[in-house]
Design a protein around this motif. Structure first.
Motif, short mmCIF file in Angstrom:
data_model
loop_
_atom_site.label_atom_id
_atom_site.label_comp_id
_atom_site.label_asym_id
_atom_site.label_seq_id
_atom_site.Cartn_x
_atom_site.Cartn_y
_atom_site.Cartn_z
N ARG A 152 -4.18 -8.77 -9.05
CA ARG A 152 -2.78 -9.21 -9.14
C ARG A 152 -2.18 -9.09 -10.54
NH1 ARG A 152 -3.04 -14.26 -6.99
NH2 ARG A 152 -2.72 -13.72 -4.81
N GLU A 155 -1.79 -5.03 -11.44
CA GLU A 155 -1.24 -3.97 -10.60
C GLU A 155 0.08 -3.43 -11.17
OE1 GLU A 155 -0.94 -5.96 -6.88
OE2 GLU A 155 0.62 -7.31 -7.56
N SER A 157 2.61 -1.76 -9.28
CA SER A 157 3.73 -2.20 -8.45
C SER A 157 3.44 -3.62 -7.96
CB SER A 157 3.93 -1.26 -7.26
OG SER A 157 2.74 -1.17 -6.53
N LYS A 160 1.79 -5.56 -4.42
CA LYS A 160 1.01 -4.67 -3.56
C LYS A 160 -0.24 -5.38 -3.03
CE LYS A 160 0.13 -0.22 -2.39
NZ LYS A 160 0.19 -0.08 -0.98
N SER A 161 -0.99 -6.02 -3.94
CA SER A 161 -2.26 -6.64 -3.52
C SER A 161 -2.00 -7.79 -2.55
CB SER A 161 -3.03 -7.13 -4.74
OG SER A 161 -2.26 -8.05 -5.47
N ASP A 162 -0.92 -8.54 -2.79
CA ASP A 162 -0.62 -9.64 -1.87
C ASP A 162 -0.24 -9.13 -0.50
OD1 ASP A 162 -0.80 -12.30 -3.15
OD2 ASP A 162 0.44 -11.30 -4.64
N PHE A 163 0.44 -7.98 -0.48
CA PHE A 163 0.80 -7.37 0.79
C PHE A 163 -0.47 -7.00 1.57
CE2 PHE A 163 1.72 -3.45 3.22
CZ PHE A 163 2.66 -3.98 4.09
N ILE A 164 -1.41 -6.37 0.88
CA ILE A 164 -2.68 -5.99 1.53
C ILE A 164 -3.42 -7.24 1.99
CG2 ILE A 164 -4.92 -4.87 1.18
CD1 ILE A 164 -3.53 -3.10 -0.92
N GLN A 167 -1.89 -8.70 5.14
CA GLN A 167 -2.17 -7.80 6.25
C GLN A 167 -3.62 -7.95 6.73
OE1 GLN A 167 -1.58 -3.75 5.16
NE2 GLN A 167 0.06 -3.48 6.67
N GLU A 191 -8.62 -0.55 0.46
CA GLU A 191 -7.19 -0.46 0.12
C GLU A 191 -6.93 -1.11 -1.24
OE1 GLU A 191 -5.14 -0.41 4.54
OE2 GLU A 191 -4.76 -2.08 3.20
N VAL A 195 -5.40 0.35 -5.31
CA VAL A 195 -4.18 -0.12 -5.97
C VAL A 195 -4.18 0.35 -7.42
CG1 VAL A 195 -2.93 -2.18 -6.72
CG2 VAL A 195 -3.98 -2.13 -4.47
N LYS A 196 -3.05 0.90 -7.84
CA LYS A 196 -2.93 1.42 -9.21
C LYS A 196 -2.87 0.28 -10.21
CE LYS A 196 -1.04 5.94 -10.01
NZ LYS A 196 0.17 6.60 -9.54
#
Lengths: 360, 302
Positions: A152, A155, A157, A160-164, A167, A191, A195-196
């Motif tokens: 977190r 990252e 963007s 992103k990690s929270d979205f993954i 999900q 995934e 993450v970048k």
């Protein structure tokens, strides 16, 4: 028998799996909301600790939705958690609810007896399978959450990690057997690996110590890990549900060894178990000081007895091992702005300290 | 030269103080007990954060004491009965003292843990004796002597057959500390009311009454208080009312108070919860007592 139980972080996913696996219909209490809190506060003793109030709110909302059996935990003290059930039962009965309460005491004979009551026409093998899947869900979620807390603050963007994470939790929640669960777990992890990340600077490292309910329940701790992560801080929570289960329920050797090590660390500051996680808060603070963390955040519910003892000792620890400690007591009044301000001030202090150390 | 040992008048002193004092004297020490709690004690006591008032008072007494003595007698009383604890703050008290006061004289902080077996008591006695240069036999003998001085159960006195009787439920270190409890017993007596405290109920009576609870309470003081309250309201001649006096942020009392008031309500006996802290103003306190007693008198007349 329509079963319900209190919330604590994402524990409901595992417990739902367990009781469904044991052949019972489950009614989840609605997610903790303002109403839960209001109901809990209204009917609880004024200075009871926050988990008591929220549990009570959960029970009321679940009973309203048709549950008729509450499953909750007992204890042997000196923390108040062990006597919650007795009092909550009285309060709910006075409110006119009709229900059964199954209190699971930490005693193997009692656990088996209660299991007999709950497990509906299930043989030993099926009970075992239900437990195995529920535990696997806890391990999967904890392992992914640890990773998210790492990613977190780094990252590129944001979000992103929270979205993954959200999900993956949904897929884990829906998984009906071990193989779909494992697939979801691996997919989530891979995934996250993709993450970048920002390159370069060494981030601040903060350890979170304290009481387990406040640490795990993000609706109460005002999304502490998420907030800190977005402020660019690497967060190490000292307690996850899986640690608790391995240490207290299964008493695995590696965890007992770690407890022993931690108790030795705490010994000069706190010579005896005071209930709850008091001694671990002290021990982790010493440990993290030695491992050169940048700071420690100590979280607990207002009026929590073991953590108040820890809180009065932590300034000494902080002084001795040279690590700043921020103690945060959470209650129904804790506002978002107040917490954010204090976190920002604390992080500014840590950044300033690091620059000073760098120049010296 | 005799060794001077400080004994703070706070927390469990109100239950075991006389035995401790006698025991230390029998071991040849000079015992310095602090005086009654005062406003100044309370001011010093605020050195501890968020703890209950009796714990702050204890801290205040230590502050009064620690410069004048060679040792402080602050045993870590973890448990005084099988399967029970005292309270986390009492267990952690020696450590809280050490972390918050510099240049403290050595603490006599032997562990006393009767939760699993009673051997710990004898170990503690012998350890204390050792620290004061006595052998095991004479330490045990000193304890045996001191034990004779324990407080006996007081019989309940009924001064007026038709007078009002109130059960005053609370920790001994709250009720009997005049500063903390604002002298509540004298105030109630002044209104012409008989006061019964948990100490006037025998352990046996309280234990029998506490059996009606769904789960045994695992704090020894809380267990006795709840048992005493139940004994008072369930007896054939129940008290006219209950006052549950507690200090703000007392953990066990938050639950025990609720339990007692649930039971009292079910039996239709008035129960008032009084919470004290260092800010409690006497006028407000008296007003509540008056209102409660007036209500009891009207209730009896009607």
């Amino acid at each position: 028998m329509i079963v319900t139980f209190p919330h604590m972080g994402d524990m409901s996913i595992a417990l739902k799996e367990l009781f469904t696996g044991l052949g019972r219909q489950v009614v989840l209490p609605p997610p903790i909301s303002k109403r839960t809190l209001e109901l809990g506060i209204k009917y609880s003793p004024e200075t009871a600790c926050l988990p008591f109030k929220i549990n009570l709110g959960n029970f009321i909302e679940a009973l309203e939705q048709g549950a008729n059996t509450i499953i909750t935990c007992g204890g042997v003290g000196p923390c108040r958690l062990g006597y919650y059930a007795e009092i909550q039962q009285g309060i709910l009965k006075n409110l006119g609810f009709n229900f059964d309460m199954i209190v699971v005491e930490p005693d193997i004979v009692d656990i088996i007896k209660q299991l007999h009551r709950v497990a509906f026409k299930r043989n030993f093998w099926e009970v075992y399978l239900a437990f195995r899947l529920a535990l696997a869900k806890i391990y999967a979620m904890d392992s992914i959450q640890r990773k998210v807390n790492m990613i977190r603050p780094r990252e590129v963007s944001v979000g992103k990690s929270d979205f993954i994470w959200r999900q993956t939790v949904d897929v884990i929640d829906a998984a009906e057997n071990l193989s779909t669960l494992r697939a979801a777990w691996h997919k989530g992890e891979s995934e996250l690996d993709e993450v970048k990340l920002k390159s370069g600077t060494r981030l601040l490292r903060i350890g979170v110590v304290g009481e387990i309910y406040v640490m795990l329940e993000s609706s109460i701790n005002q999304n502490l890990d998420w907030r800190l992560g977005n402020m660019g801080v690497e967060v190490y929570k000292t307690m996850y549900l899986s640690d608790y289960i391995n240490g207290h329920l299964f008493r695995k050797r590696e965890y007992l060894k770690k407890f022993k090590y931690l108790a030795d660390l705490a010994q000069p500051y706190l010579g005896h178990y005071v209930g709850g996680h008091g001694i671990k808060s002290i021990a982790h603070a010493v440990n993290m000081g030695q491992e050169k963390y940048d700071g420690i955040i100590h979280v607990f519910p207002f009026t929590c007895m073991p953590e108040i003892v820890a809180k009065n000792i932590l300034p000494k620890v902080s002084n001795d091992v040279d690590i700043p400690v921020l103690s945060l007591a959470f209650d129904e009044q804790s506002g978002e702005a107040g917490i954010v301000t204090r976190l920002e001030a604390f992080i500014d202090l840590l950044r300033y300290r690091r620059v000073k150390h760098h120049l010296a | 030269m005799t060794i001077r040992i400080g004994l703070p008048r706070g927390l469990l002193y109100y239950q075991y103080g006389s035995i401790w004092e006698k025991f230390l004297q029998e071991l040849g020490a000079e015992v310095v007990v602090t005086g009654d709690t005062s406003k100044a004690t309370l001011n010093c006591g605020s050195g501890l954060d968020e703890v209950c008032l009796p714990a702050k008072v204890y801290f205040g007494h230590i502050n009064d004491l620690y410069k004048q003595v060679d040792y402080l007698f602050t045993p870590r009383v973890i448990s005084v009965a099988a399967g029970q604890y005292t309270c986390p703050k009492i267990i952690g008290m020696p450590d809280m003292l050490r972390s918050n006061i510099d240049n403290l004289p050595p603490l006599i902080d032997v562990n006393l843990n009767l939760r699993q077996n009673s051997r710990s008591l004898y170990q503690a006695i012998i350890t204390v004796g050792h620290m004061l240069g006595k052998n095991a036999i004479s330490s045990l003998y000193a304890w045996y002597h001191a034990w004779q001085y324990r407080r006996m159960d007081q019989a309940i006195r009924y001064s007026k057959p038709n007078g009002q009787r109130i059960g005053l439920i609370g920790h001994p270190y709250i009720i009997y500390d005049r500063q903390i409890s604002m002298n509540i017993i004298d105030k109630l007596n002044h209104f012409g009311i008989d006061v019964i405290t948990p100490e006037m109920i025998s352990n046996r009576q309280a234990a029998i009454a506490a059996k009606t609870l769904g789960k045994k309470i695992f704090w020894s003081n809380g267990d006795h208080m709840a048992g005493a309250a139940l004994a008072l309201i369930q007896s054939e001649q129940p008290v006219d009312g209950l006052i549950f006096i507690t200090s703000f942020t007392c953990g066990p009392d938050a639950l025990i108070g609720e339990l007692v008031s649930q039971r009292a309500q079910a039996l239709n006996i008035p129960c008032m919860l009084l919470t004290v802290d260092e800010h409690t103003a006497e006028a407000g306190f008296v007003t509540r007592l008056e209102a409660f007693t007036d209500m009891l008198i009207r209730r009896k007349q009607s």
